[in-house]
Design a protein around this motif. Structure first.
Motif, PDB file in Angstrom:
ATOM      1  N   UNK A   1      28.027  21.263  26.698  1.00 51.91           N
ATOM      2  CA  UNK A   1      28.242  21.202  25.253  1.00 51.91           C
ATOM      3  C   UNK A   1      29.713  21.468  24.953  1.00 51.91           C
ATOM      4  N   UNK A   2      30.276  20.631  24.115  1.00 52.65           N
ATOM      5  CA  UNK A   2      31.681  20.784  23.750  1.00 52.65           C
ATOM      6  C   UNK A   2      31.851  20.430  22.286  1.00 52.65           C
ATOM      7  N   UNK A   3      32.830  21.045  21.642  1.00 49.42           N
ATOM      8  CA  UNK A   3      33.123  20.726  20.249  1.00 49.42           C
ATOM      9  C   UNK A   3      33.870  19.410  20.155  1.00 49.42           C
ATOM     10  N   UNK A   4      33.760  18.740  19.020  1.00 51.52           N
ATOM     11  CA  UNK A   4      34.562  17.523  18.816  1.00 51.52           C
ATOM     12  C   UNK A   4      36.039  17.802  19.049  1.00 51.52           C
ATOM     13  N   UNK A   5      36.685  16.880  19.754  1.00 54.21           N
ATOM     14  CA  UNK A   5      38.084  17.069  20.108  1.00 54.21           C
ATOM     15  C   UNK A   5      38.283  17.763  21.426  1.00 54.21           C
ATOM     16  N   UNK A   6      37.227  18.286  21.989  1.00 53.29           N
ATOM     17  CA  UNK A   6      37.311  19.006  23.248  1.00 53.29           C
ATOM     18  C   UNK A   6      37.327  18.086  24.456  1.00 53.29           C
ATOM     19  N   UNK A   7      37.333  18.715  25.632  1.00 57.93           N
ATOM     20  CA  UNK A   7      37.420  17.973  26.889  1.00 57.93           C
ATOM     21  C   UNK A   7      36.356  18.457  27.872  1.00 57.93           C
ATOM     22  N   UNK A   8      35.975  17.552  28.743  1.00 56.75           N
ATOM     23  CA  UNK A   8      35.086  17.862  29.859  1.00 56.75           C
ATOM     24  C   UNK A   8      35.500  17.006  31.033  1.00 56.75           C
ATOM     25  N   UNK A   9      35.228  17.502  32.229  1.00 56.56           N
ATOM     26  CA  UNK A   9      35.441  16.687  33.415  1.00 56.56           C
ATOM     27  C   UNK A   9      34.136  16.603  34.191  1.00 56.56           C
ATOM     28  N   UNK A  10      33.672  15.366  34.379  1.00 50.57           N
ATOM     29  CA  UNK A  10      32.488  15.119  35.186  1.00 50.57           C
ATOM     30  C   UNK A  10      32.911  14.815  36.617  1.00 50.57           C
ATOM     31  N   UNK A  11      32.076  15.217  37.554  1.00 53.38           N
ATOM     32  CA  UNK A  11      32.325  14.929  38.959  1.00 53.38           C
ATOM     33  C   UNK A  11      31.094  14.280  39.568  1.00 53.38           C
TER      34      UNK A  11
ATOM     35  N   UNK B   1      36.890  14.256  22.734  1.00 53.61           N
ATOM     36  CA  UNK B   1      35.484  13.867  22.655  1.00 53.61           C
ATOM     37  C   UNK B   1      35.005  13.792  21.213  1.00 53.61           C
ATOM     38  N   UNK B   2      34.132  12.816  20.988  1.00 52.35           N
ATOM     39  CA  UNK B   2      33.573  12.564  19.665  1.00 52.35           C
ATOM     40  C   UNK B   2      32.065  12.747  19.721  1.00 52.35           C
ATOM     41  N   UNK B   3      31.446  13.013  18.590  1.00 52.52           N
ATOM     42  CA  UNK B   3      29.982  13.139  18.579  1.00 52.52           C
ATOM     43  C   UNK B   3      29.282  11.907  19.162  1.00 52.52           C
ATOM     44  N   UNK B   4      29.867  10.740  18.968  1.00 52.70           N
ATOM     45  CA  UNK B   4      29.245   9.520  19.497  1.00 52.70           C
ATOM     46  C   UNK B   4      29.358   9.383  21.001  1.00 52.70           C
TER      47      UNK B   4
END
Length: 120
Positions: A11-21, A85-88
């Motif tokens: 879970x991340x807020x809009x505008x945030x970042x995540x990295x998938x591996x 990141x965006x909600x969509x």
């Protein structure tokens, strides 16, 4: 056979970042393309980004400039760096690998998926 294991969703807020591996194991030598797809409720599974054996990349228009696909050959791992990141962007993200054997037969492998939720 190729096994794919994803990690890094959350879970991340809009505008945030995540990295998938996506860690690949098994018969990985003949993998031609690895990539990320996503599936949101009510939508069809869609391509997010792919990376070829030769290093070429392709990203969906909706994520260009925000998501970057890369790999670490030493770790047999492909990453998807997601920023702004965006909600969509909320969806289950799946790792994919395409493999061609010595007879030219194509095999398609999928990971189990990792949930990405973008919400305030």
């Amino acid at each position: 056979q190729v096994q794919l294991v994803e990690s890094g969703g959350g879970l991340v807020h809009p505008g945030g970042s995540l990295r998938l591996a996506c860690a690949a194991s098994g018969s990985i030598v003949s993998i031609n393309v690895m990539g990320w797809y996503r599936h949101a409720p009510g939508n069809q599974r869609e391509l997010v980004a792919v990376l070829t054996r030769g290093g070429s990349t392709h990203s969906a228009y909706s994520v260009k400039g925000r998501f970057t696909i890369s790999r670490d050959n030493a770790k047999n791992t492909v990453y998807l760096q997601m920023t702004s990141l965006k909600p969509e962007d909320k969806a289950v993200y799946y790792c994919n690998a395409d493999q061609v054997d010595g007879l030219g037969r194509l095999y398609d492998y999928w990971g189990q998926g990792t949930q990405v939720t973008v919400s305030s």
